[in-house]
Every structure is written in structure tokens, then in C-alpha cells.
Design a protein around this motif. Structure first.
Motif, PDB file in Angstrom:
ATOM      1  N   SER A  85       8.415  -9.123  17.012  1.00  0.00           N
ATOM      2  CA  SER A  85       8.914 -10.270  16.681  1.00  0.00           C
ATOM      3  C   SER A  85       8.632 -11.001  15.477  1.00  0.00           C
ATOM      4  CB  SER A  85       8.608 -11.455  17.853  1.00  0.00           C
ATOM      5  OG  SER A  85       8.770 -11.093  19.183  1.00  0.00           O
ATOM      6  N   ILE A  86       7.640 -10.444  14.773  1.00  0.00           N
ATOM      7  CA  ILE A  86       7.270 -10.933  13.586  1.00  0.00           C
ATOM      8  C   ILE A  86       8.003 -10.421  12.582  1.00  0.00           C
ATOM      9  CG2 ILE A  86       5.506  -9.667  12.894  1.00  0.00           C
ATOM     10  CD1 ILE A  86       3.878 -12.442  12.238  1.00  0.00           C
ATOM     11  N   MET A  87       8.617  -9.117  12.933  1.00  0.00           N
ATOM     12  CA  MET A  87       9.579  -8.199  11.932  1.00  0.00           C
ATOM     13  C   MET A  87      10.909  -8.283  12.058  1.00  0.00           C
ATOM     14  SD  MET A  87       6.897  -4.824  11.883  1.00  0.00           S
ATOM     15  CE  MET A  87       7.124  -4.519  13.513  1.00  0.00           C
ATOM     16  N   TRP A  88      11.339  -8.201  13.213  1.00  0.00           N
ATOM     17  CA  TRP A  88      12.799  -8.136  13.468  1.00  0.00           C
ATOM     18  C   TRP A  88      13.856  -8.853  12.711  1.00  0.00           C
ATOM     19  CZ3 TRP A  88      16.794 -10.960  15.453  1.00  0.00           C
ATOM     20  CH2 TRP A  88      16.702 -12.121  16.097  1.00  0.00           C
ATOM     21  N   LEU A  89      13.657 -10.054  12.617  1.00  0.00           N
ATOM     22  CA  LEU A  89      14.616 -11.002  11.978  1.00  0.00           C
ATOM     23  C   LEU A  89      14.430 -10.966  10.222  1.00  0.00           C
ATOM     24  CD1 LEU A  89      16.930 -12.821  12.258  1.00  0.00           C
ATOM     25  CD2 LEU A  89      15.313 -14.746  12.686  1.00  0.00           C
ATOM     26  N   PRO A  90      13.117 -10.987   9.702  1.00  0.00           N
ATOM     27  CA  PRO A  90      12.865 -10.677   8.304  1.00  0.00           C
ATOM     28  C   PRO A  90      13.631  -9.367   7.779  1.00  0.00           C
ATOM     29  CG  PRO A  90      11.274 -11.523   9.125  1.00  0.00           C
ATOM     30  CD  PRO A  90      11.729 -11.328  10.376  1.00  0.00           C
ATOM     31  N   PHE A  91      13.345  -8.344   8.828  1.00  0.00           N
ATOM     32  CA  PHE A  91      13.919  -7.054   8.439  1.00  0.00           C
ATOM     33  C   PHE A  91      15.515  -6.993   8.407  1.00  0.00           C
ATOM     34  CE2 PHE A  91      15.664  -2.897  10.112  1.00  0.00           C
ATOM     35  CZ  PHE A  91      14.996  -1.987   8.979  1.00  0.00           C
ATOM     36  N   ILE A  92      16.303  -7.715   9.517  1.00  0.00           N
ATOM     37  CA  ILE A  92      17.581  -7.774   9.169  1.00  0.00           C
ATOM     38  C   ILE A  92      18.090  -8.617   8.005  1.00  0.00           C
ATOM     39  CG2 ILE A  92      19.554  -8.659  10.539  1.00  0.00           C
ATOM     40  CD1 ILE A  92      18.223  -7.750  13.037  1.00  0.00           C
ATOM     41  N   LEU A  93      17.710  -9.743   7.778  1.00  0.00           N
ATOM     42  CA  LEU A  93      17.818 -10.393   6.788  1.00  0.00           C
ATOM     43  C   LEU A  93      17.619  -9.855   5.412  1.00  0.00           C
ATOM     44  CD1 LEU A  93      16.349 -13.874   7.507  1.00  0.00           C
ATOM     45  CD2 LEU A  93      18.699 -13.073   7.430  1.00  0.00           C
ATOM     46  N   MET A  94      16.699  -8.981   5.013  1.00  0.00           N
ATOM     47  CA  MET A  94      16.331  -8.179   3.962  1.00  0.00           C
ATOM     48  C   MET A  94      17.327  -7.083   3.882  1.00  0.00           C
ATOM     49  SD  MET A  94      14.077  -9.841   2.113  1.00  0.00           S
ATOM     50  CE  MET A  94      14.195  -8.652   0.812  1.00  0.00           C
ATOM     51  N   ILE A  95      17.666  -6.638   4.704  1.00  0.00           N
ATOM     52  CA  ILE A  95      18.793  -5.606   4.637  1.00  0.00           C
ATOM     53  C   ILE A  95      20.308  -6.269   4.316  1.00  0.00           C
ATOM     54  CG2 ILE A  95      20.331  -3.855   5.935  1.00  0.00           C
ATOM     55  CD1 ILE A  95      18.056  -2.882   7.369  1.00  0.00           C
ATOM     56  N   ALA A  96      20.370  -7.367   4.821  1.00  0.00           N
ATOM     57  CA  ALA A  96      21.868  -8.108   4.451  1.00  0.00           C
ATOM     58  C   ALA A  96      21.706  -8.593   3.085  1.00  0.00           C
ATOM     59  CB  ALA A  96      21.762  -9.230   5.691  1.00  0.00           C
ATOM     60  N   ILE A  97      20.483  -9.074   2.717  1.00  0.00           N
ATOM     61  CA  ILE A  97      20.627  -9.706   1.196  1.00  0.00           C
ATOM     62  C   ILE A  97      20.122  -8.873   0.232  1.00  0.00           C
ATOM     63  CG2 ILE A  97      20.567 -11.963   2.125  1.00  0.00           C
ATOM     64  CD1 ILE A  97      17.506 -12.061   1.107  1.00  0.00           C
ATOM     65  N   SER A  98      19.644  -7.530   0.605  1.00  0.00           N
ATOM     66  CA  SER A  98      19.065  -6.612  -0.505  1.00  0.00           C
ATOM     67  C   SER A  98      20.014  -6.390  -1.743  1.00  0.00           C
ATOM     68  CB  SER A  98      18.277  -5.775   0.131  1.00  0.00           C
ATOM     69  OG  SER A  98      19.407  -4.777   0.693  1.00  0.00           O
ATOM     70  N   ARG A  99      21.382  -6.031  -1.105  1.00  0.00           N
ATOM     71  CA  ARG A  99      22.433  -5.685  -1.819  1.00  0.00           C
ATOM     72  C   ARG A  99      22.609  -6.643  -2.899  1.00  0.00           C
ATOM     73  NH1 ARG A  99      27.201  -2.217   0.103  1.00  0.00           N
ATOM     74  NH2 ARG A  99      27.002  -0.958  -1.691  1.00  0.00           N
ATOM     75  N   TYR A 100      22.674  -7.815  -2.402  1.00  0.00           N
ATOM     76  CA  TYR A 100      23.028  -9.031  -3.287  1.00  0.00           C
ATOM     77  C   TYR A 100      22.092  -9.392  -4.315  1.00  0.00           C
ATOM     78  CZ  TYR A 100      23.510 -13.885  -5.071  1.00  0.00           C
ATOM     79  OH  TYR A 100      23.782 -14.944  -5.904  1.00  0.00           O
ATOM     80  N   LEU A 101      20.624  -9.236  -4.084  1.00  0.00           N
ATOM     81  CA  LEU A 101      19.489  -9.268  -4.704  1.00  0.00           C
ATOM     82  C   LEU A 101      19.431  -8.317  -5.822  1.00  0.00           C
ATOM     83  CD1 LEU A 101      16.515 -10.756  -2.241  1.00  0.00           C
ATOM     84  CD2 LEU A 101      17.867 -12.061  -4.137  1.00  0.00           C
ATOM     85  N   ILE A 102      19.755  -7.218  -5.548  1.00  0.00           N
ATOM     86  CA  ILE A 102      19.711  -6.044  -6.436  1.00  0.00           C
ATOM     87  C   ILE A 102      20.761  -6.295  -7.469  1.00  0.00           C
ATOM     88  CG2 ILE A 102      19.999  -3.608  -6.845  1.00  0.00           C
ATOM     89  CD1 ILE A 102      18.626  -3.111  -4.138  1.00  0.00           C
ATOM     90  N   LYS A 103      22.007  -6.718  -7.111  1.00  0.00           N
ATOM     91  CA  LYS A 103      23.091  -6.694  -8.022  1.00  0.00           C
ATOM     92  C   LYS A 103      22.802  -7.918  -8.768  1.00  0.00           C
ATOM     93  CE  LYS A 103      28.069  -7.654  -7.788  1.00  0.00           C
ATOM     94  NZ  LYS A 103      29.248  -7.644  -6.540  1.00  0.00           N
ATOM     95  N   ASN A 104      22.234  -9.032  -8.401  1.00  0.00           N
ATOM     96  CA  ASN A 104      21.974 -10.291  -9.046  1.00  0.00           C
ATOM     97  C   ASN A 104      20.724 -10.602  -9.567  1.00  0.00           C
ATOM     98  OD1 ASN A 104      24.796 -11.227  -8.960  1.00  0.00           O
ATOM     99  ND2 ASN A 104      24.333 -11.103  -6.762  1.00  0.00           N
ATOM    100  N   LYS A 105      19.882  -9.552  -9.744  1.00  0.00           N
ATOM    101  CA  LYS A 105      18.408  -9.964  -9.905  1.00  0.00           C
ATOM    102  C   LYS A 105      18.290 -10.524 -11.382  1.00  0.00           C
ATOM    103  CE  LYS A 105      17.725  -5.361 -11.928  1.00  0.00           C
ATOM    104  NZ  LYS A 105      17.043  -4.114 -11.843  1.00  0.00           N
TER     105      LYS A 105
END
Length: 191
Positions: free
Chosen positions: A92-112
Motif C-alpha cells: 500500500s505504501i508503494m503502489w500509488l507513488p509507483f504508478i504516479l512516478m511512471i506516469a509523470i517521469s516522462r514529463y519530468l525528464i522532458k521538462n527538467k
């Protein structure tokens, strides 16, 4: 078995609102499991933090695992249900942050280098420092240091060991693992 659902909701909430790593989430975990839900006592939580620090892996996940197990067993359920509670809290402590990081990592890398991304991270830094300070203050408790009114010897020795560890790692750059071993041996010999 309502406790399993409560564990899922509680640790999902902790996972999603945590920034700054495992030590930063300790105060959130303590607030939820000790103060709000009363699943553990402060002494039990302090023991769980100590075990979580000394076992391999991230402290936040280790703490969730031990907390999930202990909370279920403290409710009077069998140990095998405690294992399910440990698994639920850990995932429970990992599942939602894991999904969110996958979802936003592309944006963060592109716009760092974006001004907006930099300002978001700049605003998160003080919050992380505050959460780490809260965790440090939480660990400076009667359960860890003793009390001068209850046992003056234990309190003074705890303060001396703390100062020894702080000065050794900060000024003399003693490796933290060596310092942990030295403090453990000192505690074993003194206590």
C-alpha cells in the motif's frame, strides 16, 4: 478483518503524501498508527523504527511491514493474518507513488530544466527538511534516551553515546556502519 482495509487506506495515504524518503515518512506513520488509530504504543513504534533501521531495505517500507504485522496481531488476530497485514501495508505504501512516478517521469525528464518544475522542487525542499526534523525529534523520546527523572544513569549514558556518534561521524568522518557497531558494543557493555 476491517483492520486490513484500514491498513490499506492508511498506508496508501502515507505513500502518496510522502516526500523526502523513509525518514521523512516516519512522523506520518507514527501519527497514523500511534496517535490516530492506536494500533501501536509509542514504545512499540520506537522498537519498529529501530528494527527497520537495522534490517536491509528502505526504512519506510520496512517500517510499514513491521507496523502492518504488529497492528494486526495487536488486534488479537492470528500471526498468519499478521503476515497478510504486513504484505498489505508494504504494498500500500508503494503502489500509488509507483504508478504516479511512471506516469509523470516522462514529463519530468522532458521538462527538467523548466522554470515550473524547478520551482516545484524548490518548494518541496523545505517540506522535506521539516519532515526529516520531525522524524529526528520523534526519535528523541523517552523510549530512546530514557528520562533523567526515571533513570539518570541511562539518560546520561544515552546522551554520551549520542554525542559520541554525532561527533565521530561529523568531525572525525568515522564510517556510519563502524559507528553503529561501536555504539552497539558500547550499549552491550554498559547496559
Amino acid at each position: 478483518m476491517l483492520i486490513l482495509l484500514k491498513l490499506f487506506i492508511t498506508f496508501t495515504k502515507i505513500g502518496i503524501f510522502n516526500f523526502g524518503g523513509g525518514y521523512a515518512m516516519l512522523s506520518l506513520i507514527q501519527d497514523e498508527v500511534v496517535h490516530k488509530n492506536h494500533w501501536l504504543t509509542t514504545a512499540e513504534f520506537t522498537d519498529i523504527v529501530a528494527i527497520s533501521q537495522s534490517t536491509p531495505g528502505p526504512i519506510g517500507i520496512n517500517c510499514a511491514t513491521y507496523t502492518g504485522y504488529t497492528a494486526v496481531v495487536n488486534e488479537g488476530l492470528p500471526a498468519w493474518v499478521g503476515v497478510i497485514g504486513a504484505l498489505i501495508a508494504s504494498l500500500s505504501i508503494m503502489w500509488l507513488p509507483f504508478i504516479l512516478m511512471i506516469a509523470i517521469s516522462r514529463y519530468l525528464i522532458k521538462n527538467k530544466d523548466s522554470r515550473h518544475v524547478k520551482s516545484i522542487f524548490a518548494m518541496l525542499r523545505p517540506a522535506i527538511v521539516g519532515l526529516l526534523a520531525a522524524a529526528a525529534i520523534m526519535l528523541m523520546s523517552v523510549e530512546n534516551f530514557g528520562s533523567p527523572s526515571q533513570n539518570t544513569f541511562v539518560f546520561i549514558v544515552s546522551i554520551i553515546i549520542f554525542l559520541f556518534a554525532f561527533i565521530g561521524t561529523r568531525l572525525f568522518k568515522v564510517h556510519p556502519i563502524l559507528m553503529i557497531l561501536l555504539c552497539g558494543v558500547a550499549g552491550l557493555l554498559i547496559y
